[in-house]
Design a protein around this motif. Structure first.
Motif, PDB file in Angstrom:
ATOM      1  N   GLY A  17       0.803  -1.229   0.000  1.00 19.60           N
ATOM      2  CA  GLY A  17       0.000   0.000   0.000  1.00 19.60           C
ATOM      3  C   GLY A  17       0.830   1.269   0.000  1.00 19.60           C
ATOM      4  N   ASN A  18       2.031   1.211  -0.600  1.00 21.44           N
ATOM      5  CA  ASN A  18       2.897   2.389  -0.689  1.00 21.44           C
ATOM      6  C   ASN A  18       3.304   2.941   0.671  1.00 21.44           C
ATOM      7  N   VAL A  19       3.437   2.055   1.639  1.00 17.21           N
ATOM      8  CA  VAL A  19       3.841   2.486   2.982  1.00 17.21           C
ATOM      9  C   VAL A  19       5.278   2.044   3.249  1.00 17.21           C
ATOM     10  N   LEU A  20       6.095   3.005   3.708  1.00 21.63           N
ATOM     11  CA  LEU A  20       7.438   2.685   4.164  1.00 21.63           C
ATOM     12  C   LEU A  20       7.411   2.656   5.686  1.00 21.63           C
ATOM     13  N   LYS A  21       7.837   1.546   6.262  1.00 23.95           N
ATOM     14  CA  LYS A  21       7.846   1.454   7.720  1.00 23.95           C
ATOM     15  C   LYS A  21       9.225   1.848   8.229  1.00 23.95           C
ATOM     16  N   VAL A  22       9.212   2.797   9.165  1.00 21.58           N
ATOM     17  CA  VAL A  22      10.480   3.252   9.753  1.00 21.58           C
ATOM     18  C   VAL A  22      10.363   3.180  11.281  1.00 21.58           C
ATOM     19  N   ASP A  23       9.668   2.145  11.727  1.00 20.49           N
ATOM     20  CA  ASP A  23       9.360   1.972  13.150  1.00 20.49           C
ATOM     21  C   ASP A  23      10.586   1.823  14.030  1.00 20.49           C
ATOM     22  N   SER A  24      11.703   1.359  13.454  1.00 17.96           N
ATOM     23  CA  SER A  24      12.862   1.073  14.304  1.00 17.96           C
ATOM     24  C   SER A  24      13.699   2.306  14.584  1.00 17.96           C
ATOM     25  N   PHE A  25      13.463   3.418  13.840  1.00 12.95           N
ATOM     26  CA  PHE A  25      14.282   4.615  14.127  1.00 12.95           C
ATOM     27  C   PHE A  25      13.510   5.923  14.156  1.00 12.95           C
ATOM     28  N   LEU A  26      12.253   5.943  13.656  1.00 11.27           N
ATOM     29  CA  LEU A  26      11.554   7.237  13.571  1.00 11.27           C
ATOM     30  C   LEU A  26      10.129   7.218  14.120  1.00 11.27           C
ATOM     31  N   ASN A  27       9.408   6.114  13.954  1.00  9.36           N
ATOM     32  CA  ASN A  27       7.974   6.119  14.257  1.00  9.36           C
ATOM     33  C   ASN A  27       7.544   5.356  15.502  1.00  9.36           C
ATOM     34  N   HIS A  28       8.456   4.591  16.085  1.00  4.16           N
ATOM     35  CA  HIS A  28       8.049   3.810  17.258  1.00  4.16           C
ATOM     36  C   HIS A  28       9.237   3.811  18.230  1.00  4.16           C
ATOM     37  N   ILE A 178      11.795   9.658  -2.097  1.00  2.00           N
ATOM     38  CA  ILE A 178      11.734   8.328  -2.695  1.00  2.00           C
ATOM     39  C   ILE A 178      10.938   8.429  -3.993  1.00  2.00           C
ATOM     40  N   ASP A 179      11.559   8.063  -5.097  1.00  5.07           N
ATOM     41  CA  ASP A 179      10.853   8.137  -6.377  1.00  5.07           C
ATOM     42  C   ASP A 179      10.149   6.838  -6.712  1.00  5.07           C
ATOM     43  N   ASP A 180      10.618   5.765  -6.115  1.00  3.30           N
ATOM     44  CA  ASP A 180       9.977   4.482  -6.397  1.00  3.30           C
ATOM     45  C   ASP A 180      10.320   3.504  -5.281  1.00  3.30           C
ATOM     46  N   MET A 181       9.362   2.673  -4.916  1.00  8.46           N
ATOM     47  CA  MET A 181       9.660   1.577  -3.985  1.00  8.46           C
ATOM     48  C   MET A 181       8.739   0.414  -4.293  1.00  8.46           C
ATOM     49  N   ASP A 183       7.214  -3.284  -2.919  1.00  7.33           N
ATOM     50  CA  ASP A 183       7.074  -4.127  -1.724  1.00  7.33           C
ATOM     51  C   ASP A 183       7.413  -5.595  -2.004  1.00  7.33           C
ATOM     52  N   LEU A 184       7.527  -5.949  -3.273  1.00  4.01           N
ATOM     53  CA  LEU A 184       7.905  -7.338  -3.590  1.00  4.01           C
ATOM     54  C   LEU A 184       9.424  -7.494  -3.626  1.00  4.01           C
ATOM     55  N   THR A 185      10.083  -6.599  -4.374  1.00  7.10           N
ATOM     56  CA  THR A 185      11.559  -6.703  -4.477  1.00  7.10           C
ATOM     57  C   THR A 185      12.251  -5.977  -3.315  1.00  7.10           C
ATOM     58  N   LYS A 186      11.495  -5.126  -2.599  1.00  6.04           N
ATOM     59  CA  LYS A 186      12.013  -4.305  -1.489  1.00  6.04           C
ATOM     60  C   LYS A 186      12.965  -3.209  -1.966  1.00  6.04           C
ATOM     61  N   GLU A 187      12.984  -2.983  -3.271  1.00  4.16           N
ATOM     62  CA  GLU A 187      13.895  -1.987  -3.832  1.00  4.16           C
ATOM     63  C   GLU A 187      13.369  -0.565  -3.574  1.00  4.16           C
ATOM     64  N   ILE A 188      14.280   0.341  -3.250  1.00  8.85           N
ATOM     65  CA  ILE A 188      13.912   1.746  -3.028  1.00  8.85           C
ATOM     66  C   ILE A 188      14.802   2.618  -3.910  1.00  8.85           C
ATOM     67  N   LYS A 189      14.176   3.506  -4.686  1.00 13.65           N
ATOM     68  CA  LYS A 189      14.965   4.420  -5.536  1.00 13.65           C
ATOM     69  C   LYS A 189      14.782   5.845  -5.039  1.00 13.65           C
ATOM     70  N   PHE A 190      15.895   6.531  -4.813  1.00 16.45           N
ATOM     71  CA  PHE A 190      15.837   7.931  -4.358  1.00 16.45           C
ATOM     72  C   PHE A 190      15.997   8.867  -5.553  1.00 16.45           C
ATOM     73  N   ARG A 191      15.457  10.083  -5.406  1.00 17.66           N
ATOM     74  CA  ARG A 191      15.613  11.099  -6.444  1.00 17.66           C
ATOM     75  C   ARG A 191      17.055  11.572  -6.450  1.00 17.66           C
TER      76      ARG A 191
END
Ligand code: 5GP
Length: 191
Positions: A17-28, A178-181, A183-191
């Motif tokens: 669902g286009n969600v990046l989880k950052v619970d380990s350093f920013l959100n939790h 983030i320009d693309d991410m 959830d299957l390949t876990k790949e993240i592309k930054f601008r």
């Protein structure tokens, strides 16, 4: 690659669902040294601006905003989610659709805490469709104050918020875009 991009690649989790989880350093769990670094980076990016107050939205923006308030040496205010639909006369309010929960929240700021002509720096953790930012901008406008700038830790550039906010003419500084991410390949592309 900057420090936020590095940390996203190390500890961010691409969810459905286009969600990046950052619970380990920013959100939790929160990495306070990282938050300090984020605040210093915003300070340097808005160094030419006179900032009177930091504004964010409950809840994940609060820690970032606290650190920024310390760095800028100004008070911090957060927009509260309010259960009551009745708008009392002593608050500014806006409706914000939550990206992560898909619910409409009514957010309020007491009129005591933003005054006319104050220069406001808005900060938040994520920018997706821009609803949270538009609600905060509306609150600043209701107060007759001025949005001097907007600092975002992670902008999802493949969603429309960044475009909408920049088209409104605001100085929007996102530490990672983030320009693309995937959830299957876990790949993240930054601008
Ligand atoms: P927007 O209002 O721009 O659509 O969404 C921004 C808000 O939704 C942020 O305050 C943030 O809390 C939440 N959000 C949006 N996208 C993400 C995401 O990918 N991950 C997390 N953890 N929160 C998000």
């Amino acid at each position: 690659m900057n420090f936020i991009e590095e940390r996203i690649l190390k500890d961010g989790i691409v969810a459905k669902g286009n969600v990046l989880k950052v619970d380990s350093f920013l959100n939790h769990q929160m990495d306070i040294s990282l938050l300090e670094e984020i605040a210093k980076e915003f300070k340097s990016r808005f160094n030419d601006k006179k900032i009177d107050k930091i504004l964010t939205i409950e809840s994940s923006g609060i820690a970032i905003a606290c650190m920024c308030a310390k760095e800028f040496n100004v008070p911090m205010v957060f927009a509260k989610k309010s259960k009551s639909i009745n708008i009392e006369g002593d608050v500014y309010s806006a409706e914000v659709e939550s990206f992560t929960h898909k619910t409409i929240n009514h957010v309020i700021v007491s009129k005591k805490f933003i005054k006319a002509h104050e220069n406001i720096l808005i900060v938040d953790d994520f920018l997706a469709n821009g609803c949270a930012l538009q609600g905060l901008i509306s609150i600043v406008q209701q107060a007759d104050a001025k949005v001097e700038g907007i600092g975002i830790v992670i902008e999802k550039g493949f969603q429309d918020g960044g475009k909408i906010i920049r088209n409104l003419g605001y100085q929007l500084e996102s530490l990672a875009i983030i320009d693309d991410m995937n959830d299957l390949t876990k790949e993240i592309k930054f601008r």
